[in-house]
Design an enzyme around this catalytic site. Structure first.
Site, PDB file in Angstrom:
ATOM      1  N   ASP A  30      -2.544  -6.190   1.167  1.00  0.00           N
ATOM      2  CA  ASP A  30      -1.243  -6.088   0.508  1.00  0.00           C
ATOM      3  C   ASP A  30      -0.977  -7.374  -0.269  1.00  0.00           C
ATOM      4  O   ASP A  30      -1.241  -8.473   0.217  1.00  0.00           O
ATOM      5  CB  ASP A  30      -0.139  -5.849   1.542  1.00  0.00           C
ATOM      6  CG  ASP A  30       1.145  -5.372   0.898  1.00  0.00           C
ATOM      7  OD1 ASP A  30       1.490  -4.184   1.108  1.00  0.00           O
ATOM      8  OD2 ASP A  30       1.802  -6.162   0.184  1.00  0.00           O
ATOM      9  N   ILE A  31      -0.434  -7.234  -1.461  1.00  0.00           N
ATOM     10  CA  ILE A  31      -0.214  -8.397  -2.330  1.00  0.00           C
ATOM     11  C   ILE A  31       0.931  -9.278  -1.818  1.00  0.00           C
ATOM     12  O   ILE A  31       0.966 -10.474  -2.092  1.00  0.00           O
ATOM     13  CB  ILE A  31       0.033  -7.924  -3.791  1.00  0.00           C
ATOM     14  CG1 ILE A  31      -0.272  -9.029  -4.784  1.00  0.00           C
ATOM     15  CG2 ILE A  31       1.433  -7.391  -3.999  1.00  0.00           C
ATOM     16  CD1 ILE A  31      -0.436  -8.542  -6.220  1.00  0.00           C
ATOM     17  N   HIS A 100      -0.116   5.822   1.255  1.00  0.00           N
ATOM     18  CA  HIS A 100      -0.768   4.636   1.811  1.00  0.00           C
ATOM     19  C   HIS A 100      -0.243   4.376   3.207  1.00  0.00           C
ATOM     20  O   HIS A 100       0.897   4.703   3.535  1.00  0.00           O
ATOM     21  CB  HIS A 100      -0.562   3.412   0.917  1.00  0.00           C
ATOM     22  CG  HIS A 100       0.878   3.078   0.639  1.00  0.00           C
ATOM     23  ND1 HIS A 100       1.612   3.739  -0.320  1.00  0.00           N
ATOM     24  CD2 HIS A 100       1.713   2.182   1.206  1.00  0.00           C
ATOM     25  CE1 HIS A 100       2.840   3.253  -0.338  1.00  0.00           C
ATOM     26  NE2 HIS A 100       2.940   2.307   0.579  1.00  0.00           N
TER      27      HIS A 100
HETATM   28  P1  5GP Z   1       5.744   0.942   0.393  1.00  0.00           P
HETATM   29  O1  5GP Z   1       7.074   0.243   0.444  1.00  0.00           O
HETATM   30  O2  5GP Z   1       5.642   1.868  -0.779  1.00  0.00           O
HETATM   31  O3  5GP Z   1       5.387   1.563   1.704  1.00  0.00           O
HETATM   32  O4  5GP Z   1       4.680  -0.228   0.212  1.00  0.00           O
HETATM   33  C1  5GP Z   1       4.074  -0.565  -0.987  1.00  0.00           C
HETATM   34  C2  5GP Z   1       3.273  -1.818  -0.717  1.00  0.00           C
HETATM   35  O5  5GP Z   1       2.435  -2.058  -1.823  1.00  0.00           O
HETATM   36  C3  5GP Z   1       4.135  -3.080  -0.531  1.00  0.00           C
HETATM   37  O6  5GP Z   1       3.892  -3.640   0.753  1.00  0.00           O
HETATM   38  C4  5GP Z   1       3.693  -3.989  -1.669  1.00  0.00           C
HETATM   39  O7  5GP Z   1       3.656  -5.354  -1.307  1.00  0.00           O
HETATM   40  C5  5GP Z   1       2.330  -3.444  -2.023  1.00  0.00           C
HETATM   41  N1  5GP Z   1       1.959  -3.640  -3.413  1.00  0.00           N
HETATM   42  C6  5GP Z   1       2.725  -3.395  -4.515  1.00  0.00           C
HETATM   43  N2  5GP Z   1       2.055  -3.661  -5.635  1.00  0.00           N
HETATM   44  C7  5GP Z   1       0.821  -4.083  -5.248  1.00  0.00           C
HETATM   45  C8  5GP Z   1      -0.347  -4.489  -5.987  1.00  0.00           C
HETATM   46  O8  5GP Z   1      -0.389  -4.530  -7.211  1.00  0.00           O
HETATM   47  N3  5GP Z   1      -1.435  -4.850  -5.252  1.00  0.00           N
HETATM   48  C9  5GP Z   1      -1.433  -4.832  -3.885  1.00  0.00           C
HETATM   49  N4  5GP Z   1      -2.543  -5.218  -3.259  1.00  0.00           N
HETATM   50  N5  5GP Z   1      -0.356  -4.434  -3.168  1.00  0.00           N
HETATM   51  C10 5GP Z   1       0.749  -4.071  -3.851  1.00  0.00           C
END
Ligand code: 5GP
Ligand code: ZN
Length: 115
Positions: A30-31, A100
């Site tokens: 995660d970034i 994810h």
């Molecule tokens: P959600 O809130 O949708 O469950 O989580 C999305 C996740 O994707 C977040 O934890 C966020 O930090 C991660 N994320 C968003 N953009 C990127 C990216 O460009 N690269 C990576 N590796 N992670 C990302």
């Protein structure tokens, strides 16, 4: 989905810190990590979230808990513990609409409803 961020990561059009890959699944860091270990496990094929799974996606997703357990062990989390979570929809705080799972560990993770 050409404009989907995680599809672009799966196609290697956007770089990521890759941890694991096979025909169906991709794992990358995660970034914005919320814990010392914070991995994202995705099916390579696009799927908006847990509510949108086709049978093919569900077959790939079914492998994720076992893969997560192996990755957790590889990262030294077997004894300390770890969490596998997928946010689905607005109330769950889903931000990226490509299915994810977050694999988190390496610190006490606190309340069960929080990342
Ligand atoms: P959600 O809130 O949708 O469950 O989580 C999305 C996740 O994707 C977040 O934890 C966020 O930090 C991660 N994320 C968003 N953009 C990127 C990216 O460009 N690269 C990576 N590796 N992670 C990302
Ligand atoms: Zn996608």
């Amino acid at each position: 989905m050409s404009e989907c961020l995680f599809c672009k990561i799966a196609r290697k059009e956007i770089p990521s810190a890759l941890v694991y890959e096979d025909e169906q699944l991709l794992v990358f860091k995660d970034i914005f990590p919320q814990a010392p270990v914070h991995l994202l496990i995705i099916p390579k094929a696009h799927c908006g979230g847990l509510s949108d799974q086709t049978p093919e996606i569900a077959a790939a997703t079914a492998r994720i808990p076992q893969l997560a357990a192996k990755l957790a062990a590889d990262h030294g989390l077997q004894d300390s513990g770890w969490r596998l979570v997928s946010n689905c929809g607005p109330d769950a705080g889903q931000v990226v609409f490509h299915l994810h799972f977050h694999l988190l560990g390496g610190r006490p993770l606190g309340g069960k409803v929080c990342l």
